[in-house]
Design an enzyme around this catalytic site. Structure first.
Site, PDB file in Angstrom:
ATOM      1  N   ILE A  35      68.964 146.212  65.056  1.00  0.00           N
ATOM      2  CA  ILE A  35      69.167 145.825  63.666  1.00  0.00           C
ATOM      3  C   ILE A  35      67.991 146.260  62.799  1.00  0.00           C
ATOM      4  CG2 ILE A  35      69.298 143.823  62.124  1.00  0.00           C
ATOM      5  CD1 ILE A  35      71.043 142.456  64.245  1.00  0.00           C
ATOM      6  N   ASP A  71      52.498 141.251  66.704  1.00  0.00           N
ATOM      7  CA  ASP A  71      53.017 140.105  67.450  1.00  0.00           C
ATOM      8  C   ASP A  71      53.190 138.991  66.432  1.00  0.00           C
ATOM      9  OD1 ASP A  71      53.520 137.840  68.936  1.00  0.00           O
ATOM     10  OD2 ASP A  71      51.994 138.238  70.458  1.00  0.00           O
ATOM     11  N   TYR A  93      68.621 129.128  71.063  1.00  0.00           N
ATOM     12  CA  TYR A  93      68.852 130.214  70.102  1.00  0.00           C
ATOM     13  C   TYR A  93      69.531 129.694  68.838  1.00  0.00           C
ATOM     14  CZ  TYR A  93      70.228 134.740  68.225  1.00  0.00           C
ATOM     15  OH  TYR A  93      70.394 135.827  67.403  1.00  0.00           O
TER      16      TYR A  93
END
Length: 259
Positions: A15, A70, A162
């Protein structure tokens, strides 16, 4: 006119790469950022080599640079924003796209796996936005686009971590939209449906090939096909430029999710 600049986390592939393509085609300066060290995870994450390769492969579309990041580390987020400013002289759009997925029954799901999901998917948005917001305030046309999910609209079994993280992204998006409105910064989220990226092929449907994946999607998605990374890029670009839209969590799911 001075070209606008976008910083895209999770930009090495999937994406994020689709979003980078759309912004390049719209003549933005593009900075893609992704993991400098993937480390062990439930499926293969990106790395700096892949980040460099993507930057090189998309260079024919426009001006693109890359930087390792990160998003779970404050110093790394600050360095990422600094590198963007040094490369392009400013920042107009932040796309918080970095994310990971994991699944499993709750009584077997480890604390480390739970924490890792929330560190990347939720804390990462907080740290990147905090690092970028002062520079975004300098822009006359600033926007933030967060990658949530249709999993942030409706829960699913074995997906508590999630789904919980993506519900949080929708809530954070709304809160930031209200908080930053007085600065002229619009904040929205895209909610991808079923996109054939590593998350699906290497984890969620790891025992199926692409043809079977597409066949299943054609049966369950009203518009008859899976979503593409280009679909996500188009949506992110729209939200980055919609002058009177803020606090929206936009489904890009072919009619599968209509909440």
């Amino acid at each position: 006119m001075t070209k606008k600049t976008v910083l895209i986390t999770g930009g090495a592939r999937g994406i994020g790469r689709g979003i980078a393509e759309s912004f390049l085609q719209a003549d933005y300066n593009v900075m893609i950022a992704d993991l400098d060290s993937g480390g062990p995870w439930r499926y293969q994450l990106s790395n700096e080599t892949e980040l460099a390769d993507t930057s090189s492969e998309l260079a024919s579309l426009g001006t693109i640079h890359y930087v390792p990041v990160d998003v779970t580390q404050d110093d790394s987020c600050k360095a990422c924003v600094k590198a963007t400013i040094e490369a392009f002289g400013g920042l107009d759009v932040l796309v918080n796209n970095a994310g990971i997925v994991d699944s499993g029954v709750i009584d077997e799901f480890t604390e480390d796996r739970w924490d890792r999901i929330f560190e990347v998917n939720v804390k990462g948005i907080f740290l990147m936005t905090r690092a970028a917001v002062s520079e975004l305030r300098r822009s006359s046309d600033a926007a933030i686009v967060n990658t949530a999910s249709i999993a942030g609209k409706r829960g699913a079994p074995r997906m508590a971590a999630y789904c919980g993280s993506k519900f949080a992204v929708v809530g954070i998006t709304q809160s930031f939209a209200l908080e930053l409105a007085s600065d002229g910064i619009r904040v929205n989220a895209i909610c991808p449906g079923m996109v054939g990226t590593a998350m699906w092929h290497d984890h969620l449907m790891s025992n199926t090939g692409n043809n079977e994946f597409e066949s299943r999607m054609s049966q369950i998605i009203p518009l008859g096909r899976s979503q593409t990374v280009q679909d996500m890029g188009e949506a992110a670009l729209y939200l980055a430029n919609a002058r009177n839209v803020s606090g929206v969590a936009l489904n890009i799911a072919g009619g599968y999710e209509m909440h």
